[in-house]
Design a protein around this motif. Structure first.
Motif, short mmCIF file in Angstrom:
data_model
loop_
_atom_site.label_atom_id
_atom_site.label_comp_id
_atom_site.label_asym_id
_atom_site.label_seq_id
_atom_site.Cartn_x
_atom_site.Cartn_y
_atom_site.Cartn_z
N MET A 186 50.00 80.73 46.33
CA MET A 186 48.79 81.24 45.26
C MET A 186 48.72 82.34 44.99
O MET A 186 48.07 82.69 44.44
N VAL A 187 49.65 83.81 45.60
CA VAL A 187 49.16 84.93 44.74
C VAL A 187 50.56 84.77 43.52
O VAL A 187 49.85 85.11 43.01
N VAL A 218 41.76 80.94 42.14
CA VAL A 218 43.11 79.54 42.51
C VAL A 218 43.11 79.29 43.91
O VAL A 218 43.49 78.04 44.52
N ALA A 219 42.29 79.71 45.16
CA ALA A 219 42.29 79.74 45.91
C ALA A 219 41.33 78.42 46.71
O ALA A 219 41.33 77.31 47.06
N LEU A 272 42.78 85.81 42.83
CA LEU A 272 42.77 85.01 43.49
C LEU A 272 42.12 83.97 44.03
O LEU A 272 42.47 82.70 44.79
N SER A 319 48.42 83.68 40.60
CA SER A 319 47.23 84.37 40.33
C SER A 319 48.16 85.28 39.13
O SER A 319 47.54 85.48 38.57
#
Length: 183
Positions: A132-133, A146-147, A143, A136
């Motif tokens: 996820m990072v 995205v989460a 973030l 992003s």
């Protein structure tokens, strides 16, 4: 490293490739497919342990990088590693390592519930933190967004974690490949 270790590393790299053959399930909301392939690193870590499990994923990634179409959908080549989902592929190494380290540490008291929890730590907590990072950073999305967009994948991950827990405990009981570390 023994010949036996090298064979197991290659075998689990091949297993990860074979899991990419299963047809991906693409959700209509997002374009990223849910594949069985992300189960490969979890199986490698849970059955081979941290070092050999992670090395099997490194081998798999090297084969993808040199152009072998081993990823789900027949993808391969260096271009894969410049996209927004590459963090999940790189995260597979850490996922296999962490899962394997937990299995090694708690080998003597391992059961299906602990195996599932350890697969969750490696396959969701660690993998999503890295993946996820990366998404992003590559897309410029916050973030948190995205989460939220990653949440639908948790359903498939729960199924994969259950399968890994059952398979790994069965292998542990019938043909153990991990040497327990002192707890």
């Amino acid at each position: 490293m023994s010949t036996r270790d090298i064979v197991f590393i290659a075998l689990f790299a091949a297993l990860t490739a074979a899991l990419g053959i299963f047809p991906p399930l693409t959700l209509p909301i997002i374009a990223v497919p849910i594949t069985a392939q992300s189960m490969g690193p979890l199986l490698a870590g849970s059955i081979l342990g941290a070092k050999r499990g992670a090395l099997s994923v490194v081998l798999f990634i090297v084969l993808v990088a040199i152009g072998m179409p081993l990823l789900a959908g027949g993808r391969g080549g260096l271009g894969i590693f410049y996209g927004p989902t590459a963090g999940f592929i790189f995260g597979w190494v850490a996922s296999a390592f962490v899962t394997g380290a937990l299995f090694e540490r708690y080998w003597n008291s391992l059961n299906v519930w602990k195996a599932g929890f350890f697969a969750f730590i490696g396959g969701v907590v660690v993998l999503y933190a890295i993946g996820m990072v990366w998404v992003s950073v590559m897309t410029g999305l916050p973030l948190a967004q995205v989460a939220i967009s990653s949440a639908p994948f948790l359903i498939g991950d729960a199924i994969k974690i259950a399968a890994v827990a059952l398979v790994s405990v069965t292998v542990r009981n019938t043909y153990p490949l991990i040497i327990a570390k002192s707890a």
